[in-house]
Design a protein around this motif. Sequence first.
Motif, PDB file in Angstrom:
ATOM      1  N   PHE A   1     -15.999  -4.341 -27.095  1.00  0.00           N
ATOM      2  CA  PHE A   1     -17.092  -5.263 -26.752  1.00  0.00           C
ATOM      3  C   PHE A   1     -17.894  -5.735 -27.966  1.00  0.00           C
ATOM      4  N   GLY A   2     -17.581  -5.202 -29.143  1.00  0.00           N
ATOM      5  CA  GLY A   2     -18.299  -5.613 -30.338  1.00  0.00           C
ATOM      6  C   GLY A   2     -19.714  -5.075 -30.432  1.00  0.00           C
ATOM      7  N   ASP A   3     -20.021  -4.011 -29.698  1.00  0.00           N
ATOM      8  CA  ASP A   3     -21.363  -3.423 -29.722  1.00  0.00           C
ATOM      9  C   ASP A   3     -21.520  -2.545 -30.966  1.00  0.00           C
ATOM     10  N   VAL A   4     -22.570  -2.784 -31.701  1.00  0.00           N
ATOM     11  CA  VAL A   4     -22.899  -1.947 -32.860  1.00  0.00           C
ATOM     12  C   VAL A   4     -24.089  -1.076 -32.478  1.00  0.00           C
ATOM     13  N   PRO A   5     -23.929   0.262 -32.474  1.00  0.00           N
ATOM     14  CA  PRO A   5     -25.040   1.134 -32.060  1.00  0.00           C
ATOM     15  C   PRO A   5     -26.278   0.900 -32.917  1.00  0.00           C
ATOM     16  N   ALA A   6     -27.417   0.697 -32.258  1.00  0.00           N
ATOM     17  CA  ALA A   6     -28.681   0.518 -32.970  1.00  0.00           C
ATOM     18  C   ALA A   6     -29.168   1.854 -33.509  1.00  0.00           C
ATOM     19  N   GLY A   7     -30.047   1.796 -34.495  1.00  0.00           N
ATOM     20  CA  GLY A   7     -30.583   3.021 -35.081  1.00  0.00           C
ATOM     21  C   GLY A   7     -31.305   3.872 -34.065  1.00  0.00           C
ATOM     22  N   GLU A   8     -32.049   3.225 -33.153  1.00  0.00           N
ATOM     23  CA  GLU A   8     -32.774   3.973 -32.123  1.00  0.00           C
ATOM     24  C   GLU A   8     -31.826   4.712 -31.201  1.00  0.00           C
ATOM     25  N   MET A   9     -30.667   4.077 -30.908  1.00  0.00           N
ATOM     26  CA  MET A   9     -29.699   4.722 -30.034  1.00  0.00           C
ATOM     27  C   MET A   9     -29.119   5.960 -30.708  1.00  0.00           C
ATOM     28  N   VAL A  10     -28.806   5.846 -31.993  1.00  0.00           N
ATOM     29  CA  VAL A  10     -28.231   6.980 -32.720  1.00  0.00           C
ATOM     30  C   VAL A  10     -29.232   8.135 -32.780  1.00  0.00           C
ATOM     31  N   ILE A  11     -30.493   7.827 -33.081  1.00  0.00           N
ATOM     32  CA  ILE A  11     -31.514   8.877 -33.174  1.00  0.00           C
ATOM     33  C   ILE A  11     -31.752   9.517 -31.803  1.00  0.00           C
ATOM     34  N   GLY A  12     -31.918   8.672 -30.777  1.00  0.00           N
ATOM     35  CA  GLY A  12     -32.153   9.201 -29.433  1.00  0.00           C
ATOM     36  C   GLY A  12     -30.998  10.044 -28.944  1.00  0.00           C
ATOM     37  N   ALA A  13     -29.771   9.564 -29.166  1.00  0.00           N
ATOM     38  CA  ALA A  13     -28.593  10.317 -28.728  1.00  0.00           C
ATOM     39  C   ALA A  13     -28.492  11.642 -29.475  1.00  0.00           C
ATOM     40  N   ALA A  14     -28.820  11.643 -30.782  1.00  0.00           N
ATOM     41  CA  ALA A  14     -28.760  12.880 -31.560  1.00  0.00           C
ATOM     42  C   ALA A  14     -29.749  13.911 -31.026  1.00  0.00           C
ATOM     43  N   LEU A  15     -30.948  13.470 -30.659  1.00  0.00           N
ATOM     44  CA  LEU A  15     -31.950  14.383 -30.099  1.00  0.00           C
ATOM     45  C   LEU A  15     -31.485  14.934 -28.751  1.00  0.00           C
ATOM     46  N   ILE A  16     -30.881  14.071 -27.933  1.00  0.00           N
ATOM     47  CA  ILE A  16     -30.390  14.510 -26.624  1.00  0.00           C
ATOM     48  C   ILE A  16     -29.270  15.524 -26.785  1.00  0.00           C
ATOM     49  N   VAL A  17     -28.334  15.242 -27.691  1.00  0.00           N
ATOM     50  CA  VAL A  17     -27.220  16.170 -27.922  1.00  0.00           C
ATOM     51  C   VAL A  17     -27.738  17.500 -28.462  1.00  0.00           C
ATOM     52  N   GLY A  18     -28.638  17.445 -29.444  1.00  0.00           N
ATOM     53  CA  GLY A  18     -29.192  18.678 -29.995  1.00  0.00           C
ATOM     54  C   GLY A  18     -29.918  19.495 -28.950  1.00  0.00           C
ATOM     55  N   SER A  19     -30.701  18.821 -28.122  1.00  0.00           N
ATOM     56  CA  SER A  19     -31.407  19.506 -27.044  1.00  0.00           C
ATOM     57  C   SER A  19     -30.428  20.136 -26.073  1.00  0.00           C
ATOM     58  N   GLY A  20     -29.380  19.391 -25.703  1.00  0.00           N
ATOM     59  CA  GLY A  20     -28.393  19.918 -24.762  1.00  0.00           C
ATOM     60  C   GLY A  20     -27.668  21.129 -25.304  1.00  0.00           C
ATOM     61  N   LEU A  21     -27.346  21.113 -26.597  1.00  0.00           N
ATOM     62  CA  LEU A  21     -26.647  22.253 -27.192  1.00  0.00           C
ATOM     63  C   LEU A  21     -27.538  23.500 -27.206  1.00  0.00           C
ATOM     64  N   ILE A  22     -28.822  23.314 -27.464  1.00  0.00           N
ATOM     65  CA  ILE A  22     -29.752  24.455 -27.431  1.00  0.00           C
ATOM     66  C   ILE A  22     -29.839  25.019 -26.019  1.00  0.00           C
ATOM     67  N   ILE A  23     -29.924  24.130 -25.036  1.00  0.00           N
ATOM     68  CA  ILE A  23     -30.019  24.565 -23.635  1.00  0.00           C
ATOM     69  C   ILE A  23     -28.752  25.317 -23.227  1.00  0.00           C
ATOM     70  N   LEU A  24     -27.591  24.808 -23.635  1.00  0.00           N
ATOM     71  CA  LEU A  24     -26.333  25.460 -23.279  1.00  0.00           C
ATOM     72  C   LEU A  24     -26.223  26.861 -23.867  1.00  0.00           C
ATOM     73  N   ARG A  25     -26.886  27.091 -24.991  1.00  0.00           N
ATOM     74  CA  ARG A  25     -26.785  28.381 -25.669  1.00  0.00           C
ATOM     75  C   ARG A  25     -28.010  29.259 -25.450  1.00  0.00           C
ATOM     76  N   ARG A  26     -28.835  28.940 -24.464  1.00  0.00           N
ATOM     77  CA  ARG A  26     -30.002  29.785 -24.239  1.00  0.00           C
ATOM     78  C   ARG A  26     -29.554  31.175 -23.801  1.00  0.00           C
ATOM     79  N   PRO A  27     -30.224  32.219 -24.234  1.00  0.00           N
ATOM     80  CA  PRO A  27     -29.776  33.580 -23.968  1.00  0.00           C
ATOM     81  C   PRO A  27     -29.821  33.924 -22.495  1.00  0.00           C
ATOM     82  N   ALA A  28     -28.761  34.575 -22.021  1.00  0.00           N
ATOM     83  CA  ALA A  28     -28.661  34.925 -20.602  1.00  0.00           C
ATOM     84  C   ALA A  28     -29.610  36.027 -20.170  1.00  0.00           C
ATOM     85  N   PRO A  29     -29.878  37.096 -20.954  1.00  0.00           N
ATOM     86  CA  PRO A  29     -30.709  38.176 -20.459  1.00  0.00           C
ATOM     87  C   PRO A  29     -32.122  37.753 -20.125  1.00  0.00           C
TER      88      PRO A  29
END
Length: 297
Positions: A256-284
């Motif tokens: 489609f010729g879409d070039v990711p905007a800077g805001e999209m890259v930053i927002g997506a990086a924060l979402i991914v980082g947050s999700g990875l932290i949540i996935l690894r939260r300690p079970a006990p």
Amino acid sequence: MTANRAGALLMLLGMAAFAMNDAMGKWLVADYGVAQVILLRSLAAGAVMLPFVLRGGGALRRLASAPRPGLQALRAACATIEVFCFYLAVSYMPLADVMAFWMAAPIYVVAISPLILNERVGARTWSAVGVGFLGVMILLAPALQLSGLGVLFAVLGTAAFAAIMILGRSLRETPDRDLVIFQLAAALAAGLLLAPLDWQPLRGAGDLGLLFLLGLVATAAHMLVTRALKLADASVVAPLQYSLLVWGALFGFFVFGDVPAGEMVIGAALIVGSGLIILRRPAPAEAPAPALAEAGE
């Protein structure tokens, strides 16, 4: 090959299939109504799933005999709303931007799980949720300026996606096959009801083939992800679902010729980082984090 490696490979293939499915859907809704696309996609997926539907009775009999049929029907309805919203959103917004919104769904699940599921959420996880919401806000700001209606569909679809994940926790005893069948039946019914309102003549055998391929690819993607989650540890394969964003950016750029905007890259990086932290939260100390649902449509 170990089970974890096999599961990781299947998850990556599943994400690639979902991204291909999403790109084809975005291409098709430019010329055809969303309900028409979903109807023909559901018919193709139904042809693949027909042996499973016929085994042990039809979808309605399965629903009637399934545990907690009310929740089963609600989950299927949410799944139908979610897929409609996804295709409506990508008709207004770049593919990768919409995928980034969908990747935030597990963050919403964690945020509301103390109220609905009575799960404990610790300070570190709440911090991760805050970072994830910041990422969503960064995505929202420019997207609202470009397509407020697309953002509305993305937010509604993400909410429906989160509801699917929450309801799925309450329906763990239901086989994955039956959950897929219920979703397929609901999407097919909605397509049959709404498609005649905006039916566009097919432009040729190529478009018809692409519409049916859409259903085949979506079914294959669900099967790959389901098998991956059964083969490998969730902690191994769940983070790999974020590869969907990479595929989305690649398909968006080359198709489609879409070039990711800077805001999209930053927002997506924060979402991914947050999700990875949540996935690894300690079970006990805290309840186990939810594995990401099968992303994409």
